[in-house]
Write an enzyme that holds these catalytic residues in place. Structure first.
Site, mmCIF file in Angstrom:
data_model
loop_
_atom_site.group_PDB
_atom_site.id
_atom_site.type_symbol
_atom_site.label_atom_id
_atom_site.label_comp_id
_atom_site.label_asym_id
_atom_site.label_seq_id
_atom_site.Cartn_x
_atom_site.Cartn_y
_atom_site.Cartn_z
ATOM 1 N N LYS A 147 0.832 -1.196 0.000
ATOM 2 C CA LYS A 147 0.000 0.000 0.000
ATOM 3 C C LYS A 147 0.872 1.254 0.000
ATOM 4 O O LYS A 147 1.982 1.271 0.539
ATOM 5 C CB LYS A 147 -0.938 0.016 1.203
ATOM 6 N N HIS A 185 10.518 -11.601 -8.000
ATOM 7 C CA HIS A 185 11.030 -11.708 -6.635
ATOM 8 C C HIS A 185 11.425 -10.373 -6.008
ATOM 9 O O HIS A 185 12.183 -10.340 -5.049
ATOM 10 C CB HIS A 185 12.212 -12.690 -6.569
ATOM 11 N N ASN A 215 8.140 -2.726 21.050
ATOM 12 C CA ASN A 215 8.463 -1.433 21.645
ATOM 13 C C ASN A 215 9.318 -1.631 22.892
ATOM 14 O O ASN A 215 9.475 -2.751 23.385
ATOM 15 C CB ASN A 215 7.170 -0.678 21.985
ATOM 16 N N SER A 247 19.894 -6.635 -10.152
ATOM 17 C CA SER A 247 19.381 -7.754 -9.351
ATOM 18 C C SER A 247 20.001 -7.804 -7.966
ATOM 19 O O SER A 247 21.191 -7.543 -7.791
ATOM 20 C CB SER A 247 19.649 -9.077 -10.060
ATOM 21 N N ALA A 273 24.295 -4.717 -9.560
ATOM 22 C CA ALA A 273 23.714 -5.895 -8.921
ATOM 23 C C ALA A 273 24.353 -6.123 -7.560
ATOM 24 O O ALA A 273 25.568 -5.992 -7.394
ATOM 25 C CB ALA A 273 23.919 -7.125 -9.808
#
Length: 159
Positions: free
Chosen positions: A42, A55, A86, A112, A130
């Site tokens: 999100k 991946h 916490n 990658s 990479a």
């Protein structure tokens, strides 16, 4: 692994194996291609005409601008000091921390298995080698590699 109903997909987005991705609450720009076993969380945003290879993990707070290449197994982070609990021993929740945003500027390429630490900006047309671990901002057109990543060249001189 679903493509949630709250995902915004631009026209002609290609998800080659939709049963093998996990996309939720994100936006994907037009003509972008997404490989298998990719998770985009999100409040992440992917621009137009990008390629997100298999991946890879794009977490909340990451913005990838137009025409970027994200190689196989690229990992983004969004917390500079991650913890599970916490100080008082209670499990950490979303209310206990703030997302640290990361920006990948247009036409950047990330090789990658690179890891992009939270809070940095990768400049326009920059190239990340990479396996690099990017811990600080990358200038426009820079080539960076290593752990931690260091500038080793300029893409305008290598083409």
């Amino acid at each position: 692994m679903p493509i949630a109903a709250d995902v915004t997909l631009g026209h002609d987005v290609r998800i080659f194996q939709p049963d093998l991705v996990n996309l939720y609450g994100c936006s994907i720009g037009p003509e972008t291609k997404i490989g298998a076993f990719v998770e985009i969380q999100k409040n992440a945003s992917i621009g137009a005409r990008c390629k997100i290879s298999s991946h890879s993990f794009v977490c909340e707070g990451v913005t990838i601008e137009d025409e970027c290449f994200i190689g196989h197994g690229v990992m983004f982070t969004n917390d500079i000091y991650p913890i599970a609990v916490n100080v008082d021993g209670t499990p950490q929740t979303e209310a206990d921390w703030q997302v640290v945003k990361t920006t990948i500027r247009k036409r950047a390429s990330i090789g990658s298995n690179a890891t992009i630490i939270a809070g940095i900006t990768v400049g326009e047309s920059a190239l990340i080698g990479a396996g690099a671990v990017v811990t600080k901002d990358v200038p426009d057109f820079a080539i960076v590699a290593g752990v931690p990543a260091r500038v080793i060249g300029d893409v305008r001189k290598k083409r």
